[in-house]
Design a protein around this motif. Sequence first.
Motif, PDB file in Angstrom:
ATOM      1  N   ALA A   1       0.605  -1.378   0.223  1.00 46.20           N
ATOM      2  CA  ALA A   1      -0.117  -0.002   0.262  1.00 46.20           C
ATOM      3  C   ALA A   1       1.110   1.480   0.079  1.00 46.20           C
ATOM      4  O   ALA A   1       2.124   1.028   0.941  1.00 46.20           O
TER       5      ALA A   1
ATOM      6  N   THR B   1      -6.713  -2.892  -9.828  1.00 48.44           N
ATOM      7  CA  THR B   1      -8.205  -3.816  -9.461  1.00 48.44           C
ATOM      8  C   THR B   1      -8.017  -3.875  -8.031  1.00 48.44           C
ATOM      9  O   THR B   1      -9.195  -4.369  -7.403  1.00 48.44           O
ATOM     10  N   GLY B   2      -7.359  -2.736  -7.062  1.00 44.37           N
ATOM     11  CA  GLY B   2      -7.212  -2.501  -5.576  1.00 44.37           C
ATOM     12  C   GLY B   2      -8.630  -1.791  -5.466  1.00 44.37           C
ATOM     13  O   GLY B   2     -10.190  -2.188  -4.653  1.00 44.37           O
TER      14      GLY B   2
ATOM     15  N   TYR C   1     -11.566  -4.727  -5.278  1.00 41.27           N
ATOM     16  CA  TYR C   1     -11.599  -5.546  -3.675  1.00 41.27           C
ATOM     17  C   TYR C   1     -12.614  -3.989  -3.099  1.00 41.27           C
ATOM     18  O   TYR C   1     -12.824  -4.226  -2.124  1.00 41.27           O
ATOM     19  N   ARG C   2     -11.912  -2.749  -3.148  1.00 45.56           N
ATOM     20  CA  ARG C   2     -13.078  -1.287  -2.480  1.00 45.56           C
ATOM     21  C   ARG C   2     -14.595  -1.366  -2.386  1.00 45.56           C
ATOM     22  O   ARG C   2     -15.117  -1.383  -1.585  1.00 45.56           O
TER      23      ARG C   2
ATOM     24  N   SER D   1      -9.066  -5.257   3.245  1.00 45.48           N
ATOM     25  CA  SER D   1      -7.573  -6.696   3.028  1.00 45.48           C
ATOM     26  C   SER D   1      -8.200  -7.577   3.598  1.00 45.48           C
ATOM     27  O   SER D   1      -8.323  -9.003   3.172  1.00 45.48           O
TER      28      SER D   1
ATOM     29  N   ALA E   1     -10.833  -9.452   0.779  1.00 44.32           N
ATOM     30  CA  ALA E   1     -10.234  -9.794  -0.216  1.00 44.32           C
ATOM     31  C   ALA E   1      -9.286 -10.879   0.040  1.00 44.32           C
ATOM     32  O   ALA E   1      -8.789 -11.625  -0.976  1.00 44.32           O
TER      33      ALA E   1
ATOM     34  N   ARG F   1     -12.307 -13.084  -4.341  1.00 41.32           N
ATOM     35  CA  ARG F   1     -11.007 -12.845  -5.455  1.00 41.32           C
ATOM     36  C   ARG F   1     -11.364 -13.752  -6.045  1.00 41.32           C
ATOM     37  O   ARG F   1     -11.208 -13.451  -7.865  1.00 41.32           O
TER      38      ARG F   1
ATOM     39  N   ARG G   1      -2.199  -6.636  -5.540  1.00 45.56           N
ATOM     40  CA  ARG G   1      -1.060  -7.541  -5.249  1.00 45.56           C
ATOM     41  C   ARG G   1      -0.549  -8.609  -5.696  1.00 45.56           C
ATOM     42  O   ARG G   1      -0.361  -8.869  -5.557  1.00 45.56           O
ATOM     43  N   ASP G   2      -1.234  -9.369  -6.831  1.00 44.82           N
ATOM     44  CA  ASP G   2      -0.969 -10.470  -7.482  1.00 44.82           C
ATOM     45  C   ASP G   2      -1.395 -10.759  -8.677  1.00 44.82           C
ATOM     46  O   ASP G   2      -2.025 -11.669  -9.953  1.00 44.82           O
TER      47      ASP G   2
ATOM     48  N   ARG H   1       0.664   8.767   2.146  1.00 42.58           N
ATOM     49  CA  ARG H   1      -0.317   8.994   2.384  1.00 42.58           C
ATOM     50  C   ARG H   1      -1.631  10.105   3.437  1.00 42.58           C
ATOM     51  O   ARG H   1      -2.529  10.810   3.132  1.00 42.58           O
TER      52      ARG H   1
ATOM     53  N   ARG I   1      -2.032  -4.071   7.408  1.00 38.68           N
ATOM     54  CA  ARG I   1      -2.545  -3.947   5.622  1.00 38.68           C
ATOM     55  C   ARG I   1      -1.642  -4.971   5.408  1.00 38.68           C
ATOM     56  O   ARG I   1      -2.212  -5.721   4.341  1.00 38.68           O
TER      57      ARG I   1
ATOM     58  N   ASP J   1      -1.517  -8.784   4.052  1.00 38.63           N
ATOM     59  CA  ASP J   1      -2.468  -9.501   2.588  1.00 38.63           C
ATOM     60  C   ASP J   1      -1.013  -9.945   2.057  1.00 38.63           C
ATOM     61  O   ASP J   1      -1.116 -11.048   1.104  1.00 38.63           O
TER      62      ASP J   1
ATOM     63  N   ARG K   1      -1.979 -13.930   3.183  1.00 39.17           N
ATOM     64  CA  ARG K   1      -3.860 -14.790   3.502  1.00 39.17           C
ATOM     65  C   ARG K   1      -3.022 -15.314   2.299  1.00 39.17           C
ATOM     66  O   ARG K   1      -1.801 -16.245   2.087  1.00 39.17           O
TER      67      ARG K   1
END
Length: 226
Positions: A13, A35-36, A39-40, A100, A103, A109, A130-131, A157, A179, A183, A186
């Motif tokens: 992040a 892509t984030g 998920y958001r 997170s 996701a 996913r 992330r992936d 941020r 976070r 991530d 997982r």
Amino acid sequence: ISGRINVAIDGPAGAGKSTVARKVAEQLGYIYIDTGAMYRAVAYAAIGAGITPDDSDRLGQLVQTLKIVLAPGDEGQTVWLNGENVTSAIRTREVTLIVSQIASHEPVRLKLVELQRGLADAKGIVMDGRDIGTHVLPNAEVKVFLVASVKVRALRRFQELSGNEAVPLQQLEQEIAERDRSDERREISPLICAKDAEVIDSTELSIDQVVALILDLCRTKTVEAK
Ligand code: CDP
Ligand code: CDP
């Protein structure tokens, strides 16, 4: 540059993924996909539906009812969720704190990865997440793993926050680190650097310097692809 390629940008992040991905796409005349944001959008919908972030079954059902559309807009991209413009609503702290965990669930996913792969069917895509390099687009011609120290990421941020959402810098740093950990740990498609990704550390680089490095990588690949 002739011969279109796909570009995957992953990392923790605040490393600068969306900022540089958008600029790289702009320069190449490619499509940028965040892509984030997807998920958001699911996290935002879960809050609206009163589903807790640990409820895998209900989240799995929910995600099937969602129509998520990313459209190019003035400020990068506009995110639509079932016809509602959620571009700013998905950036709230409330969403950030649960995304997170949302996701981490397999049904979520599976659905989003299917959507992401569909969008990248034609070449000429810059996708960040992330992936992406490890799982979504394992054949992407250019893969970047963008990192930066957690201190710098938190500071970036912090500088983005508006007055009414003031959060102390230290707390922000803690939340970002947490976070990242979640991530990275997982079970399904964790955040890891793909074997064939180029690591770029942006801690002491400007946005334009990172963009230039990635464009160089793209040039090498498109020359090879000719
Ligand atoms: O922009 P920021 O770094 O705050 O996060 P984001 O890219 O909007 O992603 C939000 C969250 O979505 C991440 O912390 C991950 O938990 C999840 N995510 C993911 O699991 N896989 C992706 N490809 C993209 C995001
Ligand atoms: O997408 P990700 O979470 O990786 O990062 P971002 O949303 O692009 O946020 C990065 C922030 O750091 C933005 O405010 C950028 O202007 C800033 N920044 C950067 O992206 N790259 C640098 N090399 C320096 C600053």
